[in-house]
Design a protein around this motif. Structure first.
Motif, mmCIF file in Angstrom:
data_model
loop_
_atom_site.group_PDB
_atom_site.id
_atom_site.type_symbol
_atom_site.label_atom_id
_atom_site.label_comp_id
_atom_site.label_asym_id
_atom_site.label_seq_id
_atom_site.Cartn_x
_atom_site.Cartn_y
_atom_site.Cartn_z
ATOM 1 N N CYS A 116 -9.959 1.434 0.454
ATOM 2 C CA CYS A 116 -8.613 1.752 0.912
ATOM 3 C C CYS A 116 -8.292 1.181 2.300
ATOM 4 O O CYS A 116 -9.127 0.591 2.968
ATOM 5 C CB CYS A 116 -8.375 3.260 0.876
ATOM 6 N N VAL A 117 -7.038 1.308 2.694
ATOM 7 C CA VAL A 117 -6.476 1.031 4.023
ATOM 8 C C VAL A 117 -6.535 -0.443 4.417
ATOM 9 O O VAL A 117 -5.521 -1.044 4.763
ATOM 10 C CB VAL A 117 -7.147 1.908 5.103
ATOM 11 N N ARG A 118 -7.713 -1.058 4.392
ATOM 12 C CA ARG A 118 -7.837 -2.469 4.761
ATOM 13 C C ARG A 118 -7.705 -3.363 3.527
ATOM 14 O O ARG A 118 -8.234 -3.059 2.457
ATOM 15 C CB ARG A 118 -9.178 -2.739 5.442
ATOM 16 N N GLY A 119 -7.007 -4.498 3.730
ATOM 17 C CA GLY A 119 -6.908 -5.493 2.683
ATOM 18 C C GLY A 119 -8.140 -6.387 2.663
ATOM 19 O O GLY A 119 -9.047 -6.250 3.488
ATOM 20 N N PRO A 120 -8.186 -7.337 1.721
ATOM 21 C CA PRO A 120 -9.362 -8.193 1.588
ATOM 22 C C PRO A 120 -9.768 -8.898 2.884
ATOM 23 O O PRO A 120 -10.954 -8.937 3.233
ATOM 24 C CB PRO A 120 -8.929 -9.210 0.527
ATOM 25 N N ALA A 121 -8.802 -9.447 3.613
ATOM 26 C CA ALA A 121 -9.134 -10.243 4.792
ATOM 27 C C ALA A 121 -9.764 -9.433 5.901
ATOM 28 O O ALA A 121 -10.593 -9.946 6.660
ATOM 29 C CB ALA A 121 -7.877 -10.951 5.313
ATOM 30 N N THR A 122 -9.383 -8.165 6.027
ATOM 31 C CA THR A 122 -9.910 -7.368 7.143
ATOM 32 C C THR A 122 -11.030 -6.413 6.720
ATOM 33 O O THR A 122 -11.708 -5.855 7.577
ATOM 34 C CB THR A 122 -8.780 -6.576 7.834
ATOM 35 N N MET A 123 -11.252 -6.258 5.417
ATOM 36 C CA MET A 123 -12.429 -5.513 4.975
ATOM 37 C C MET A 123 -13.647 -6.423 4.901
ATOM 38 O O MET A 123 -14.771 -6.010 5.221
ATOM 39 C CB MET A 123 -12.191 -4.867 3.609
ATOM 40 N N LEU B 47 9.105 1.545 8.537
ATOM 41 C CA LEU B 47 7.935 0.690 8.329
ATOM 42 C C LEU B 47 7.670 0.554 6.834
ATOM 43 O O LEU B 47 8.083 1.401 6.039
ATOM 44 C CB LEU B 47 6.711 1.262 9.045
ATOM 45 N N PRO B 48 6.978 -0.507 6.437
ATOM 46 C CA PRO B 48 6.779 -0.766 5.006
ATOM 47 C C PRO B 48 5.930 0.280 4.283
ATOM 48 O O PRO B 48 6.172 0.573 3.122
ATOM 49 C CB PRO B 48 6.090 -2.134 4.991
ATOM 50 N N PHE B 49 4.894 0.810 4.945
ATOM 51 C CA PHE B 49 4.026 1.780 4.286
ATOM 52 C C PHE B 49 4.765 3.086 4.039
ATOM 53 O O PHE B 49 5.434 3.594 4.946
ATOM 54 C CB PHE B 49 2.788 2.049 5.154
ATOM 55 N N PRO B 50 4.680 3.663 2.841
ATOM 56 C CA PRO B 50 3.950 3.164 1.670
ATOM 57 C C PRO B 50 4.834 2.593 0.569
ATOM 58 O O PRO B 50 4.322 2.176 -0.461
ATOM 59 C CB PRO B 50 3.277 4.439 1.167
ATOM 60 N N THR B 51 6.150 2.569 0.740
ATOM 61 C CA THR B 51 7.034 2.242 -0.384
ATOM 62 C C THR B 51 7.673 0.869 -0.318
ATOM 63 O O THR B 51 8.447 0.512 -1.204
ATOM 64 C CB THR B 51 8.150 3.300 -0.499
ATOM 65 N N ALA B 52 7.373 0.083 0.732
ATOM 66 C CA ALA B 52 7.985 -1.250 0.829
ATOM 67 C C ALA B 52 6.930 -2.299 1.172
ATOM 68 O O ALA B 52 7.174 -3.221 1.943
ATOM 69 C CB ALA B 52 9.084 -1.244 1.887
ATOM 70 N N LEU B 53 5.770 -2.171 0.549
ATOM 71 C CA LEU B 53 4.663 -3.096 0.811
ATOM 72 C C LEU B 53 4.713 -4.341 -0.074
ATOM 73 O O LEU B 53 3.872 -5.237 0.071
ATOM 74 C CB LEU B 53 3.328 -2.376 0.592
ATOM 75 N N ASP B 54 5.688 -4.408 -0.953
ATOM 76 C CA ASP B 54 5.751 -5.505 -1.927
ATOM 77 C C ASP B 54 5.618 -6.905 -1.317
ATOM 78 O O ASP B 54 4.898 -7.744 -1.874
ATOM 79 C CB ASP B 54 7.064 -5.415 -2.724
ATOM 80 N N PRO B 55 6.273 -7.217 -0.187
ATOM 81 C CA PRO B 55 6.168 -8.582 0.344
ATOM 82 C C PRO B 55 4.756 -8.970 0.797
ATOM 83 O O PRO B 55 4.478 -10.147 0.994
ATOM 84 C CB PRO B 55 7.114 -8.572 1.556
ATOM 85 N N PHE B 56 3.901 -7.979 0.966
ATOM 86 C CA PHE B 56 2.547 -8.241 1.469
ATOM 87 C C PHE B 56 1.504 -8.292 0.364
ATOM 88 O O PHE B 56 0.318 -8.462 0.628
ATOM 89 C CB PHE B 56 2.145 -7.149 2.466
ATOM 90 N N THR B 57 1.922 -8.153 -0.886
ATOM 91 C CA THR B 57 0.962 -8.040 -1.980
ATOM 92 C C THR B 57 0.177 -9.323 -2.191
ATOM 93 O O THR B 57 0.736 -10.423 -2.257
ATOM 94 C CB THR B 57 1.685 -7.673 -3.282
ATOM 95 N N CYS B 58 -1.138 -9.187 -2.326
ATOM 96 C CA CYS B 58 -2.001 -10.331 -2.631
ATOM 97 C C CYS B 58 -1.743 -10.799 -4.066
ATOM 98 O O CYS B 58 -1.500 -9.989 -4.965
ATOM 99 C CB CYS B 58 -3.464 -9.946 -2.518
ATOM 100 N N HIS B 59 -1.834 -12.101 -4.280
ATOM 101 C CA HIS B 59 -1.798 -12.580 -5.661
ATOM 102 C C HIS B 59 -3.223 -12.603 -6.221
ATOM 103 O O HIS B 59 -4.207 -12.395 -5.507
ATOM 104 C CB HIS B 59 -1.118 -13.943 -5.769
ATOM 105 N N ARG B 60 -3.318 -12.855 -7.502
ATOM 106 C CA ARG B 60 -4.607 -12.737 -8.199
ATOM 107 C C ARG B 60 -5.654 -13.705 -7.670
ATOM 108 O O ARG B 60 -6.859 -13.402 -7.705
ATOM 109 C CB ARG B 60 -4.400 -12.939 -9.705
ATOM 110 N N TYR B 61 -5.220 -14.855 -7.169
ATOM 111 C CA TYR B 61 -6.195 -15.836 -6.692
ATOM 112 C C TYR B 61 -6.803 -15.410 -5.352
ATOM 113 O O TYR B 61 -7.960 -15.721 -5.054
ATOM 114 C CB TYR B 61 -5.539 -17.211 -6.596
ATOM 115 N N GLU B 62 -6.040 -14.662 -4.566
ATOM 116 C CA GLU B 62 -6.600 -14.094 -3.330
ATOM 117 C C GLU B 62 -7.645 -13.022 -3.658
ATOM 118 O O GLU B 62 -8.675 -12.916 -2.976
ATOM 119 C CB GLU B 62 -5.474 -13.500 -2.474
ATOM 120 N N ILE B 63 -7.391 -12.255 -4.700
ATOM 121 C CA ILE B 63 -8.364 -11.244 -5.117
ATOM 122 C C ILE B 63 -9.625 -11.929 -5.639
ATOM 123 O O ILE B 63 -10.755 -11.475 -5.358
ATOM 124 C CB ILE B 63 -7.764 -10.311 -6.182
ATOM 125 N N ALA B 64 -9.468 -12.996 -6.372
ATOM 126 C CA ALA B 64 -10.634 -13.745 -6.859
ATOM 127 C C ALA B 64 -11.448 -14.292 -5.690
ATOM 128 O O ALA B 64 -12.689 -14.224 -5.686
ATOM 129 C CB ALA B 64 -10.183 -14.880 -7.772
#
Length: 356
Positions: free
Chosen positions: A218-225, A271-288
């Protein structure tokens, strides 16, 4: 003399340890955000009443995560604890909600041969300086873990703990129930617990106290975890877990709470959290890409937290060498009307590329 009866073989197949010994384990999470997006759960309270109101939607999401590659069906009991229900004045649904969530998850796990996991989480009650809160928290965990044990879970996930002290209590309760424990901590803006332990140190302590898997979620995205995972893996002798949120956090805004959208449209809470985070969503290739890097860092238990969707999970599973049922529908741009290679698509293809 009583003759011991043979223990029936689980319809779910090998347990957590056996699966980890043979390769990575994938755990689909993210029920709160996904069911809120679908219109079955209220943002703000984030209490999983959907388990009682629309059980078919919860079971469907369980199946969709398994279809996408999850090895685990996690009962949707996140925030289904006594304190959360007290806040919204619905203490009376505590036990029915937990038992129903476990039953829904068990039905899907049994029918798909996946693992069944119970779930407990941070309470919002724990205060390191107030011993009375420690006993309150222990009582809340004991209720939920007890129901999970009765449902026959394969293990319990204890997650989103910001306090190492609260995680210790959760682990003690799970161990007292005789169940394996996956213990997940939150690294906030600073990569330490709220009671001052570095992530690697905190995970090492939990492993030494008997946790079967330790890590971060939770909380941190891929780049900062990602930078935190290598030190955790180096500090422990048990499998390491990584379940980030699928949002584009970065060093200046390391958590999804901190993300700021430059768009001019006013937001309800500013602020975007938690209901307006859509513009920051990772695409599937970032998750890969995260999956490859995390595996190289020593991670063996994978997943995604708030915001994760089945297509993200499929990308993770495929990167780990899996071919889940959803892979039948993985992208193939060779068949696309504008991007395809078939000679019959040449005219449309050239017309499309001429305007790029």
């Amino acid at each position: 003399m009583t003759v011991p009866q043979p223990v029936p073989e689980s319809p779910r197949g090998p347990g957590l340890h056996e699966r980890l010994a043979s390769g990575p384990v994938v755990c689909g999470e993210g029920y709160l955000f996904e069911l809120e997006r679908r219109g079955y759960l209220q943002a703000g309270a984030f209490v999983p009443e959907v388990v009682l109101d629309h059980p078919e939607e919860v079971a469907a999401l369980h199946r969709q995560f398994v279809h996408a590659g999850s090895d685990v069906v996690e009962a949707f009991t996140y925030y289904a604890h006594r304190e959360k229900l007290r806040v919204i004045g619905k203490d009376d649904i505590l036990e029915p909600l937990n038992r129903q969530a476990l039953e829904l998850a068990r039905g899907v796990a049994d029918s798909t041969g996946t693992l069944l996991a119970g779930n407990i989480c941070n309470t919002g009650v724990y205060d390191p300086a107030d011993r009375a809160t420690h006993e309150t928290v222990r009582g809340m965990f004991t209720e939920q873990v007890g129901w999970a044990a009765e449902a026959g879970v394969d293990f319990v996930i204890g997650e989103t703990f910001r306090y190492l002290g609260e995680a210790r209590i959760a682990l003690e309760v799970i161990r007292e129930a005789g169940l394996p424990a996956v213990m997940l901590l939150v690294a906030g803006h600073e990569p330490v617990t709220r009671d001052g332990a570095a992530m690697a140190q905190a995970c090492r302590e939990l492993a030494e106290r008997g946790a079967d898997v330790v890590g971060l979620n939770c909380v941190r995205g891929p780049a900062t975890m990602l930078p935190l995972l290598g030190p955790v893996a180096a500090a422990v002798d048990v499998p390491v877990a990584a379940l980030p949120v699928p949002y584009r956090t970065h060093p200046e805004q390391p958590t999804f709470h901190a993300l700021r959208d430059p768009a001019s449209t006013p937001l309800p809470e500013g602020l975007p959290f938690p209901t307006a985070l859509d513009p920051f969503t990772c695409h599937r290739y970032e998750i890969a890409d995260f999956t490859r890097r995390a595996r190289a860092a020593g991670v063996r238990y994978f997943g995604l937290c708030c915001g994760g969707a089945p297509h993200h999970l499929r990308a993770m599973a495929e990167t780990l060498g899996r071919t889940p049922p959803a892979s039948r529908y993985s992208p193939d741009m060779s068949k696309h009307v504008y991007l395809g290679a078939d000679p019959r698509l040449r005219a449309a293809n050239q017309q499309f590329r001429s305007v790029l």
